[in-house]
Scaffold this motif. Structure first.
Motif: not given
Length: 577
Positions: A150-153, A171-174, A200-208
Motif C-alpha cells: 500500500r502506498t505510503l508516499g 501520509l500520517r492520515a488518509i 485500503h490502497r494507502f498506508a499511513a504513519l498513524d501510530d500515535p
C-alpha cells in the motif's frame, strides 16, 4: 542499504542542514522551496526542509492543469493549485502529510548529473529511516514508498541549474475523499465503496507513539548518510528567505492557464470561493493527442501554420520526469517552422544531438506521439473532420506503425458503451438494438450492421475484458469503439493486453468521471446517459468498407450458452419491436 551510485555532491558541501518550518499555507511553502533552491545554487550548499500544508493541489513541473486536476472543483472549494519544482504526477497535500524538500548542489565537474538513480537512492534512504523506527516500509520503483503493498508516499526529483531538487511526502492520515475529488484521473471511484477501497490502497504513519520529530530525525540522518554529509539541525528562523516565482524556468508547459503558467497558479484561496479569479485558458492547440508510456502519459498539441504545410507550434507535456529541465521547451522551439512531412526526421535529429535523460518514457514514445498528431492532419483531409473532431479520436495501435485510416479499413467489429443508450431503453443493459431511431446508438448499430460488422454493447468492465479476449480469439484485425478518454487512460492496460489495434471515439454528455460515479459505471449501474458523437461517427464509418459475413460466421463458437463467454459473438437475434 546499498547505494545505487556515488552521489556527485559538490565538494564545498560537507553538511546537510535541516529544519522543520511547520504548517504554512501552500503558496508560502512553494516560496520557501524556491528560496531553498536558490540558496543551494548560489552558496553550493545542501538543505533539507520538513513542512506541512493545508489542503492544496500540486501539479508536476511539466503537467497541464486540465489533464491532471479537477480545477473547477478546486476553485469552487478554495483549494489552491500550485506547481512543484519537480516532475511527475499531480498530488494532493493536506495538514496530515509530512512533506520534505531536499536541495543539494552537485559537483561542478558533473556536466550531465544522472537523474535516474536519485529516486531509488532517496527512496531507500527513507525506507532505512522508517525501518529504524520499526516501520516495515520499502521503496517500490519508480517512486513509491509502500507498506505491505500500500502506498505510503512518493518521491519526485529534478536537476536544475546544477542543483538536485527532491520532494517527498509521507501520509500520517488518509483523506481518500480529498484525493479523489482533486485529482482528475483518480486511482479509485468517488462512491462510499470507492473511498473505502482507496483507503485500503494507502498506508499511513498513524501510530500515535511515532512522533513527527522522530520521523524527521531518522530521515535527516539516513539522507545525510547516503549523501556522505554530516547532519546538522538549524532553527527555522535561520532558514533562507522565500523567493517568488518569476522566471521562464519556473513556468509550466505553454498553453496551461493562459500561456506559460507560473509556478504559482493560484496564490492563495479567496475568502469567498465564488470570488476565485477567472482562469484565462489559452485556445487549445488545433491537433491534440496523447500516448501512454511506462512512466506516465505524454500529451501533445500541434498547430499547423495557415498554409497547413509547416508547424506553427508543438507542445509536449505530461506527468513525466526528465533532464535537462528545459528539454521540452527547447523541443518546441526546434520544431517551430518545420515542414509537416519533415517533422519526424527533425524530432529524431533533435533527440540525437541533445543529451538528455528520460525517466519512464523513451524517444520512441515521443516519436509515437508526434506520429499520432501528424495523423490527425491526415484524418482531417481524408475523413473531412474538423480539428476538434479529429481530436475526438483515440488511436490504440500496439505496434505504433499504422495510421487511423489504415486501421479503419480493417475494422471488423464495433463496441458501443451501454451508458450511451437512453436510460428508458429496455436494451440499455442488454446486447443488441432494435434501431428504433430514437437515439444515436441505433444509428451506430445501423452503420455497423450495414458493413457486416459485429456490433456489441459493452455492459460493464468485465464484459469488456471478455469481449476483447473473444475478438482476439476470433482473429479480429481491428475494431472501432466508443468510450471516454478518462476510461481509456485508466484502463489502457486492458486494451493493451488484448493486443488488437483500435480506433476509439471519445463520448460526450453525462460522464461518469465528471459526475464522480465511476464505481457505478464500471459495474454497469451508471444512471445518467452519455452521448455518442454522431457526426464524427458517420464520417469515421465512411472510411470503413464492408467486411463480409459477421465475425460469428467466420469462427466456431466456444460456447452457445446464453450470455456465455462467446455469446456476444453469435449472430444477433434482434427484437425490433
Amino acid at each position: 542499504m546499498s547505494v545505487p551510485f556515488p552521489p556527485p555532491v559538490h565538494s564545498d558541501c560537507d553538511r546537510l542542514a535541516a529544519a522543520d518550518t511547520g504548517l504554512r499555507d501552500a503558496a508560502a511553502n512553494l516560496d520557501l522551496d524556491r528560496g531553498q533552491f536558490a540558496w543551494c545554487r548560489d552558496h553550493r550548499a545542501a538543505l533539507l526542509r520538513f513542512h506541512r500544508s493545508p489542503p492544496s493541489a500540486w501539479l508536476g513541473a511539466h503537467e497541464h492543469e486540465r489533464h491532471a486536476l479537477r480545477g473547477t472543483f478546486c476553485r469552487a472549494r478554495g483549494i489552491p493549485i500550485l506547481r512543484r519544482l519537480t516532475g511527475g504526477g499531480a498530488s494532493y497535500r493536506d495538514a496530515h502529510q509530512l512533506n520534505l524538500t531536499l536541495t543539494v548542489a552537485l559537483g561542478a565537474d558533473v556536466t550531465r548529473p544522472p537523474l535516474g538513480p536519485w529516486p531509488a537512492l532517496l527512496g531507500r534512504a527513507l525506507q532505512t529511516a522508517l525501518e529504524r523506527l520499526g516501520v516495515a516500509a520499502h521503496f517500490a520503483p519508480p517512486h513509491h514508498l509502500e507498506i505491505g503493498g500500500r502506498t505510503l508516499g512518493e518521491v519526485f526529483i529534478a536537476v536544475r541549474e546544477g542543483v538536485l531538487i527532491a520532494e517527498a511526502h509521507l501520509l500520517r492520515a488518509i483523506d481518500a475523499a480529498g484525493m479523489l475529488r482533486v485529482l482528475r484521473v483518480p486511482k479509485e471511484k468517488l462512491t462510499p465503496e470507492g473511498i473505502r477501497s482507496a483507503r485500503h490502497r494507502f498506508a499511513a504513519l498513524d501510530d500515535p507513539t511515532l512522533a513527527a520529530g522522530a520521523i524527521q530525525s531518522a530521515a535527516h540522518e539516513a539522507i545525510s548518510g547516503v549523501l556522505g554529509l554530516a547532519p546538522v539541525a538549524v532553527a527555522p528562523a535561520a532558514w533562507p528567505a522565500p523567493t517568488r516565482a518569476g522566471t521562464d524556468a519556473d513556468r509550466g508547459p505553454p498553453g496551461d492557464v493562459g500561456g506559460n503558467a507560473p509556478t504559482r497558479i493560484t496564490h492563495r484561496p479567496p475568502a469567498d470561493p465564488a470570488a476565485a479569479p477567472a482562469i484565462n485558458r489559452a485556445e487549445p492547440h488545433e491537433l491534440e493527442g496523447f500516448v501512454k508510456a511506462g512512466g506516465g502519459v505524454l500529451y501533445g498539441g500541434l498547430r499547423p501554420d495557415p498554409s497547413g504545410r509547416t508547424i506553427e507550434s508543438l507542445v509536449v507535456h505530461g506527468d513525466i520526469q526528465f533532464h535537462p529541465h528545459g528539454l521540452l521547451r527547447d523541443l518546441s522551439a526546434a520544431m517551430a517552422g518545420v515542414r509537416l512531412d519533415a517533422a519526424l526526421e527533425r524530432l529524431k535529429t533533435f533527440l540525437a544531438h541533445r543529451p538528455c535523460e528520460l525517466l519512464g518514457f523513451t524517444a520512441a514514445d515521443l516519436e509515437r506521439l508526434l506520429r499520432l498528431l501528424l495523423g490527425r492532419r491526415v484524418l482531417q483531409s481524408r475523413l473531412g473532420l474538423s480539428a476538434a473532431e479529429a481530436g475526438r479520436l483515440m488511436i490504440h495501435d500496439p505496434a505504433g506503425t499504422t495510421d487511423a485510416p489504415a486501421l479503419l479499413a480493417r475494422a471488423q467489429a464495433m463496441l458501443v458503451p451501454y451508458c450511451a443508450k437512453p436510460t428508458w431503453c429496455k436494451w440499455r443493459h442488454r446486447d443488441g438494438c432494435p434501431e428504433c431511431g430514437r437515439c444515436a446508438v441505433g444509428e451506430a448499430y445501423r452503420l455497423g450492421r450495414a458493413r457486416g460488422m459485429q456490433v456489441i454493447t459493452i455492459r460493464n468492465f468485465e464484459h469488456l475484458e471478455t469481449t476483447l479476449a473473444d475478438l482476439r480469439d476470433a482473429r479480429v484485425d481491428t475494431y472501432l469503439g466508443m468510450c471516454c478518454r478518462h476510461f481509456f487512460l485508466k484502463r489502457e492496460y486492458a486494451f493493451r493486453a488484448a493486443g488488437i489495434p483500435a480506433v476509439l471515439i471519445d463520448i460526450t454528455g453525462a460522464n461518469c468521471y465528471e459526475l464522480q460515479q465511476e464505481e457505478l459505471a464500471y459495474a454497469g449501474r451508471f444512471a445518467a446517459q452519455a452521448e455518442l458523437n454522431l457526426p464524427v461517427l458517420r464520417k469515421v464509418m465512411a472510411a470503413v468498407p464492408a467486411c463480409g459475413p459477421p465475425i460469428a460466421a467466420r469462427r466456431a463458437p466456444r460456447s452457445t450458452v446464453p450470455d456465455g463467454p462467446t455469446s456476444k459473438l453469435q449472430p444477433e437475434m434482434t427484437d425490433r419491436r
